[in-house]
Design a protein around this motif. Structure first.
Motif, PDB file in Angstrom:
ATOM      1  N   ASP A   3       0.853  -1.188   0.000  1.00 61.54           N
ATOM      2  CA  ASP A   3       0.000   0.000   0.000  1.00 61.54           C
ATOM      3  C   ASP A   3       0.889   1.238   0.000  1.00 61.54           C
ATOM      4  O   ASP A   3       2.098   1.148  -0.125  1.00 61.54           O
ATOM      5  CB  ASP A   3      -0.965  -0.046   1.188  1.00 61.54           C
ATOM      6  N   ASN A   4       0.298   2.346   0.205  1.00 66.74           N
ATOM      7  CA  ASN A   4       1.039   3.592   0.101  1.00 66.74           C
ATOM      8  C   ASN A   4       2.118   3.748   1.163  1.00 66.74           C
ATOM      9  O   ASN A   4       3.081   4.445   0.972  1.00 66.74           O
ATOM     10  CB  ASN A   4       0.075   4.785   0.187  1.00 66.74           C
ATOM     11  N   GLY A   5       1.956   3.084   2.285  1.00 62.73           N
ATOM     12  CA  GLY A   5       2.917   3.232   3.366  1.00 62.73           C
ATOM     13  C   GLY A   5       4.098   2.295   3.238  1.00 62.73           C
ATOM     14  O   GLY A   5       5.023   2.342   4.039  1.00 62.73           O
ATOM     15  N   GLY A   6       4.120   1.448   2.260  1.00 61.66           N
ATOM     16  CA  GLY A   6       5.223   0.539   2.073  1.00 61.66           C
ATOM     17  C   GLY A   6       5.123  -0.729   2.899  1.00 61.66           C
ATOM     18  O   GLY A   6       6.079  -1.486   2.965  1.00 61.66           O
ATOM     19  N   ILE A   7       3.999  -0.934   3.560  1.00 62.40           N
ATOM     20  CA  ILE A   7       3.840  -2.132   4.380  1.00 62.40           C
ATOM     21  C   ILE A   7       3.097  -3.188   3.550  1.00 62.40           C
ATOM     22  O   ILE A   7       2.074  -2.911   2.936  1.00 62.40           O
ATOM     23  CB  ILE A   7       3.024  -1.827   5.662  1.00 62.40           C
ATOM     24  N   GLU A   8       3.620  -4.387   3.563  1.00 59.10           N
ATOM     25  CA  GLU A   8       2.998  -5.455   2.792  1.00 59.10           C
ATOM     26  C   GLU A   8       1.868  -6.070   3.623  1.00 59.10           C
ATOM     27  O   GLU A   8       2.071  -6.436   4.777  1.00 59.10           O
ATOM     28  CB  GLU A   8       4.042  -6.523   2.478  1.00 59.10           C
ATOM     29  N   ARG A   9       0.669  -6.233   3.016  1.00 57.26           N
ATOM     30  CA  ARG A   9      -0.482  -6.824   3.714  1.00 57.26           C
ATOM     31  C   ARG A   9      -0.825  -8.154   3.065  1.00 57.26           C
ATOM     32  O   ARG A   9      -0.896  -8.257   1.855  1.00 57.26           O
ATOM     33  CB  ARG A   9      -1.692  -5.916   3.620  1.00 57.26           C
ATOM     34  N   LYS A  10      -1.039  -9.140   3.910  1.00 61.69           N
ATOM     35  CA  LYS A  10      -1.412 -10.453   3.408  1.00 61.69           C
ATOM     36  C   LYS A  10      -2.931 -10.503   3.292  1.00 61.69           C
ATOM     37  O   LYS A  10      -3.638  -9.932   4.123  1.00 61.69           O
ATOM     38  CB  LYS A  10      -0.934 -11.539   4.359  1.00 61.69           C
ATOM     39  N   PRO A  11      -3.436 -11.205   2.279  1.00 63.32           N
ATOM     40  CA  PRO A  11      -4.899 -11.325   2.160  1.00 63.32           C
ATOM     41  C   PRO A  11      -5.469 -12.132   3.330  1.00 63.32           C
ATOM     42  O   PRO A  11      -4.802 -13.004   3.872  1.00 63.32           O
ATOM     43  CB  PRO A  11      -5.116 -12.036   0.839  1.00 63.32           C
ATOM     44  N   LEU A  12      -6.695 -11.845   3.683  1.00 60.70           N
ATOM     45  CA  LEU A  12      -7.360 -12.498   4.812  1.00 60.70           C
ATOM     46  C   LEU A  12      -8.055 -13.783   4.353  1.00 60.70           C
ATOM     47  O   LEU A  12      -9.255 -13.959   4.510  1.00 60.70           O
ATOM     48  CB  LEU A  12      -8.365 -11.554   5.450  1.00 60.70           C
ATOM     49  N   VAL A  13      -7.322 -14.682   3.803  1.00 65.69           N
ATOM     50  CA  VAL A  13      -7.876 -15.920   3.265  1.00 65.69           C
ATOM     51  C   VAL A  13      -8.442 -16.787   4.393  1.00 65.69           C
ATOM     52  O   VAL A  13      -9.521 -17.367   4.272  1.00 65.69           O
ATOM     53  CB  VAL A  13      -6.808 -16.698   2.452  1.00 65.69           C
ATOM     54  N   GLY A  14      -7.776 -16.912   5.491  1.00 63.66           N
ATOM     55  CA  GLY A  14      -8.238 -17.755   6.604  1.00 63.66           C
ATOM     56  C   GLY A  14      -9.562 -17.273   7.165  1.00 63.66           C
ATOM     57  O   GLY A  14     -10.464 -18.061   7.425  1.00 63.66           O
ATOM     58  N   ILE A  21     -17.389 -21.107   5.530  1.00 58.60           N
ATOM     59  CA  ILE A  21     -17.744 -22.366   6.179  1.00 58.60           C
ATOM     60  C   ILE A  21     -18.882 -22.154   7.170  1.00 58.60           C
ATOM     61  O   ILE A  21     -19.838 -22.936   7.230  1.00 58.60           O
ATOM     62  CB  ILE A  21     -16.507 -22.994   6.861  1.00 58.60           C
ATOM     63  N   PHE A  22     -18.814 -21.081   7.940  1.00 57.34           N
ATOM     64  CA  PHE A  22     -19.880 -20.776   8.903  1.00 57.34           C
ATOM     65  C   PHE A  22     -21.210 -20.527   8.185  1.00 57.34           C
ATOM     66  O   PHE A  22     -22.257 -21.013   8.615  1.00 57.34           O
ATOM     67  CB  PHE A  22     -19.491 -19.562   9.747  1.00 57.34           C
ATOM     68  N   ALA A  23     -21.180 -19.772   7.088  1.00 58.80           N
ATOM     69  CA  ALA A  23     -22.399 -19.494   6.325  1.00 58.80           C
ATOM     70  C   ALA A  23     -22.966 -20.784   5.729  1.00 58.80           C
ATOM     71  O   ALA A  23     -24.188 -21.015   5.768  1.00 58.80           O
ATOM     72  CB  ALA A  23     -22.128 -18.476   5.226  1.00 58.80           C
ATOM     73  N   ALA A  24     -22.107 -21.638   5.201  1.00 61.74           N
ATOM     74  CA  ALA A  24     -22.571 -22.909   4.629  1.00 61.74           C
ATOM     75  C   ALA A  24     -23.175 -23.796   5.716  1.00 61.74           C
ATOM     76  O   ALA A  24     -24.200 -24.453   5.503  1.00 61.74           O
ATOM     77  CB  ALA A  24     -21.417 -23.626   3.931  1.00 61.74           C
TER      78      ALA A  24
END
Length: 156
Positions: A3-14, A21-24
């Motif tokens: 992002d703009n701040g240079g910090i890498e963010r991981k996707p919230l896949v978990g 799973i909860f919805a299903a």
């Protein structure tokens, strides 16, 4: 992904996977409950339809019997013999006859008919009654006057 701040963010896949799973799981439980409710309602509706059909079959039989008895009464025939054809009893007193007969509706109910024939021909009773007589169960000790007197003495 940066992002703009240079910090890498991981996707919230978990987290997304857990939400899916909860919805299903919720939808599966809801569908099972809906299916079981629909099945119960179908069975209940079928029982009600069977009970209504049984009652109206008995009602039709009793109506035929009443019409036959009326024809015999009107022609001055023997009401006792006609009532006996339908399994009924005819009691005559002072020129007035009381005819009683029943028809089985189902395993637990009977359709009982009482007809009075004298100067006029009237249906006195047309009702469902239990097939077996009801008896009071007095084996369970709940409360009696001795208990009430003991209770009032303890309170006073």
């Amino acid at each position: 992904m940066k992002d703009n701040g240079g910090i890498e963010r991981k996707p919230l896949v978990g987290l997304i996977t857990l939400l899916v799973i909860f919805a299903a799981l919720c939808l599966t439980i809801l569908s099972i409950l809906s299916f079981s409710t629909a099945k119960y309602e179908k069975n209940l509706a079928q029982k009600n339809a069977d009970a209504a059909a049984a009652y109206y079959n008995a009602d039709s039989w009793c109506t035929d019997a009443a019409n036959s008895l009326y024809s015999v009464w009107k022609s001055g025939g023997d009401l006792s013999a006609e009532a006996a054809k339908y399994g009924g009893k005819c009691e005559t007193k002072d020129g007035k006859s009381t005819i009683n007969y029943v028809c089985q509706v189902d395993d637990a109910r009977l359709l009982a008919v009482t007809i009075r024939a004298g100067d006029d021909f009237t249906v006195a009773a047309w009702q469902t009654v239990p097939k077996n007589s009801w008896t009071v169960d007095e084996h369970i000790h709940v409360w009696n006057m001795t208990d009430a007197q003991e209770y009032s003495q303890q309170q006073g």
